[in-house]
Design a protein around this motif. Structure first.
Motif, PDB file in Angstrom:
ATOM      1  N   ASN A  29       0.821  -1.262  -0.130  1.00  0.00           N
ATOM      2  CA  ASN A  29       0.065   0.085  -0.124  1.00  0.00           C
ATOM      3  C   ASN A  29       1.005   1.326   0.002  1.00  0.00           C
ATOM      4  N   PRO A  30       0.771   2.042  -0.852  1.00  0.00           N
ATOM      5  CA  PRO A  30       1.597   3.563  -0.973  1.00  0.00           C
ATOM      6  C   PRO A  30       1.633   4.282   0.297  1.00  0.00           C
ATOM      7  N   GLU A  31       0.473   4.502   0.913  1.00  0.00           N
ATOM      8  CA  GLU A  31       0.422   5.083   2.101  1.00  0.00           C
ATOM      9  C   GLU A  31       1.190   4.438   3.288  1.00  0.00           C
ATOM     10  N   THR A  32       1.233   3.018   3.120  1.00  0.00           N
ATOM     11  CA  THR A  32       1.875   2.257   4.267  1.00  0.00           C
ATOM     12  C   THR A  32       3.468   2.580   4.072  1.00  0.00           C
ATOM     13  N   VAL A  33       3.777   2.421   2.805  1.00  0.00           N
ATOM     14  CA  VAL A  33       5.316   2.445   2.312  1.00  0.00           C
ATOM     15  C   VAL A  33       5.813   3.856   2.720  1.00  0.00           C
ATOM     16  N   GLU A  34       5.063   4.987   2.488  1.00  0.00           N
ATOM     17  CA  GLU A  34       5.438   6.178   2.711  1.00  0.00           C
ATOM     18  C   GLU A  34       5.600   6.379   4.266  1.00  0.00           C
ATOM     19  N   ASN A  35       4.860   5.817   5.286  1.00  0.00           N
ATOM     20  CA  ASN A  35       4.996   5.878   6.689  1.00  0.00           C
ATOM     21  C   ASN A  35       5.893   5.043   7.025  1.00  0.00           C
ATOM     22  N   ILE A  36       6.349   3.877   6.298  1.00  0.00           N
ATOM     23  CA  ILE A  36       7.639   3.445   6.650  1.00  0.00           C
ATOM     24  C   ILE A  36       8.939   4.071   6.350  1.00  0.00           C
ATOM     25  N   ARG A  37       8.773   5.032   5.279  1.00  0.00           N
ATOM     26  CA  ARG A  37       9.853   5.980   4.999  1.00  0.00           C
ATOM     27  C   ARG A  37       9.982   6.869   6.136  1.00  0.00           C
ATOM     28  N   HIS A  38       8.783   7.306   6.577  1.00  0.00           N
ATOM     29  CA  HIS A  38       8.777   8.187   7.677  1.00  0.00           C
ATOM     30  C   HIS A  38       9.481   7.802   8.908  1.00  0.00           C
ATOM     31  N   ASN A  39       9.089   6.501   9.269  1.00  0.00           N
ATOM     32  CA  ASN A  39       9.767   5.826  10.562  1.00  0.00           C
ATOM     33  C   ASN A  39      11.435   5.533  10.260  1.00  0.00           C
ATOM     34  N   VAL A  40      11.649   5.229   9.098  1.00  0.00           N
ATOM     35  CA  VAL A  40      12.970   5.224   8.768  1.00  0.00           C
ATOM     36  C   VAL A  40      13.715   6.380   9.057  1.00  0.00           C
ATOM     37  N   GLU A  41      13.080   7.558   8.744  1.00  0.00           N
ATOM     38  CA  GLU A  41      13.874   8.568   8.893  1.00  0.00           C
ATOM     39  C   GLU A  41      13.826   9.048  10.395  1.00  0.00           C
ATOM     40  N   LEU A  42      12.944   8.934  11.242  1.00  0.00           N
ATOM     41  CA  LEU A  42      12.716   8.879  12.618  1.00  0.00           C
ATOM     42  C   LEU A  42      13.822   8.247  13.221  1.00  0.00           C
TER      43      LEU A  42
END
Length: 543
Positions: free
Chosen positions: A401-414
């Motif tokens: 899911n695109p929104e899920t993958v984008e949230n993963i990227r956010h958590n990677v950055e965190l």
């Protein structure tokens, strides 16, 4: 002193408006009228005698024969504990102010003027004792005679805490209704179902822990259980000061300025705060993992939650329907196509168990210098736990899911500043499309609770086989039951090119509170099934 009825002695050791119209509509649709919410709240009145008039006269004589206030209060507490309602009535008739055989008030220094609120050595009153053992007639009598429903014992428990902990729905309803009726007459405040005791647990927490649906419905239907209070102030409570606060406000480096609708909920996890046995481990030097979840409000639709009571589903809705970021398919989180599945925007407890496993010293050692992929990563908690606590060569968290993958990227950055992995990133994998698989097989594949429909079994086996290198290890965590297709998947992973290398129940410590704050109420509100569900750690090796 006892009444004529023989009682079995139970244990007294207790376990440890959104808008009002919306809340009322949700209650009616889910809980119905089981709690009598539409009825007028009434003051408790004396219940009728259970014994004969002659037997009660004997009880009055026995009560008059008690030596002093101290003996009378001790006897009252014991009789309330065992539900001897007529004996309680007799003592109150004889020893209450204005009726005492010695005149007016008891003479002992420090004793309350009203024997109805006499307390034992731990500060518990007769009403505490009656409610702890689900004696609703005795509780009704005590309330009718003026017992304080707000009384706190030395542990900060009210009678409502103990009634909810025992699953005593009749006592819970009685306490709430009586206090509401007094409040409407200007004679006191309402009870607060979210008031925490000394252990950080509210009556709401105790009600859910009791497993009694009617008790939960009574508590949820009370005005003090407003949704705004249930979820207000929790969004950033788990996160520590500094970086986590900046992240939650959308001010962290690289995050950019975010609107109120895009903040999400940031949790700070300490996956080593408890040993495998569940004992607290003291240290301020451990790294923590920051995770943002963008909850779809539909956690109750997956797996075991689908089989829960209507009250449980209502509670999950009230606790998780925050939708801090607009989510497509919010009314159908599984969607009509795999890429529409938004369930990964929330945190599933199996991923917390997996993260505890990966943070353990033995797994950190095994995965050092290895390449790791997580499938169906959701918020990517296991991947980030492996990267922060260990030193893999590569960790890539994947979803569709695109929104899920984008949230993963956010958590990677965190977590980029604390990650010890040589490479940490997010990627998209469609399990049914081999062209999306990584070109180079990896040493470890991780997956948490992704089998909840039987038709997923061949897809997951296919992608694991396609991504994992020969001799590589597949780690899977799931509840021990309630997942359609799970037995078939576990069986299939033990043959045809794979062998089962291990499987054990997750240690108790893996199911303990993972929040750095240690706040038990927050853990229960967000991850209530973590402590009550048994999880299994599976390990397979590709031949």
């Amino acid at each position: 002193m006892s009444s004529t009825a023989t009682k079995t002695k139970p244990s007294t050791n207790p376990k440890k408006k959104k808008k009002q119209q919306q809340k009322s509509a949700a209650k009616k649709s889910s809980a119905g009228d089981a709690t009598g919410d539409s009825k007028q709240k009434r003051l408790a009145t004396d219940p009728p005698l259970e014994c004969s008039k002659s037997d009660f006269d004997s009880l009055l004589v026995d009560a008059s024969g008690l030596a002093d206030y101290g003996e009378a209060s001790s006897e009252l507490i014991d009789c309330a504990r065992y539900g001897e309602v007529d004996a309680v009535r007799a003592i109150l008739d004889v020893w209450s102010p204005g009726k005492s055989k010695d005149g007016d008030l008891p003479l002992e220094s420090g004793q309350p003027a009203r024997i109805v609120d006499a307390a034992d050595a731990s500060g518990s009153t007769p009403l505490h004792k009656a409610c702890a053992n689900k004696h609703s007639s005795t509780a009704r009598l005590l309330l009718s005679r003026g017992a304080d429903a707000h009384a706190l014992n030395d542990s900060g428990n009210t009678p409502l805490h103990w009634a909810a902990s025992a699953g005593g729905s009749d006592c819970v309803g009685l306490l709430l209704d009586h206090a509401d009726a007094l409040h409407s007459l200007g004679r006191g405040g309402r009870l607060d179902v979210l008031l925490k005791n000394g252990f950080g647990r509210s009556a709401l927490t105790e009600a859910f822990a009791s497993g009694d649906t009617a008790t939960v419905q009574h508590v949820l239907n009370h005005d003090s259980a407003e949704e705004d209070r249930l979820i207000g102030g929790l969004d950033r409570k788990d996160a520590s000061e500094g970086e986590a606060d900046e992240v939650a406000e959308g001010k962290s480096e690289g995050a950019g300025e975010k609107s109120d609708d895009e903040k999400g909920i940031v949790h700070e996890f300490d996956f080593l705060r408890c040993s495998e046995e569940g004992e607290a481990v003291d240290s301020n030097e451990r790294p923590t993992v920051l995770i943002r979840e963008l909850v779809s409000g539909m956690k109750s639709m997956r797996g075991n939650d689908c089989q829960g009571s209507s009250a449980s589903r209502l509670y999950i809705h009230l606790s998780f329907s925050r939708n801090p970021q607009p989510i497509k398919h919010a009314d159908d989180p599984f969607g009509q196509a795999p890429e529409d599945d938004t369930t990964g925007l929330g945190i599933w407890c199996a991923s917390l168990v997996m993260a505890r496993w990966l943070a353990s010293p033995s797994m950190v050692e095994r995965m050092a210098g290895r390449r790791v992929r997580e499938l169906g990563a959701g918020c990517a908690i296991p991947s980030l736990a492996a990267a922060v606590h260990g030193s893999p060569a590569e960790v890539i968290a994947t979803d569709l899911n695109p929104e899920t993958v984008e949230n993963i990227r956010h958590n990677v950055e965190l977590n980029s500043s604390t990650s010890r992995a040589a490479k940490l990133s997010a990627a998209t994998i469609d399990w049914g499309d081999e062209s999306t698989y990584p070109p180079d097989p990896v040493d470890y594949v991780l997956c948490s609770d992704c089998i909840y429909q039987r038709d997923i079994v061949p897809l997951l086996r296919k992608v694991v086989s396609g991504v994992l290198a020969p001799g590589g290890t597949f780690l899977y965590v799931a509840p021990d039951g309630g997942r359609d297709g799970l037995p078939a998947f576990i069986s299939s992973m033990g043959k045809n090119g794979f062998e089962r290398a291990g499987g054990r129940e997750a240690p108790e410590g893996y199911r303990s509170n993972p929040l750095r704050s240690g706040d038990g109420e927050d853990c229960f509100l967000h991850f209530h099934e973590l402590a009550s569900t048994r999880y299994v750690l599976y390990e397979f090796r590709k031949c």
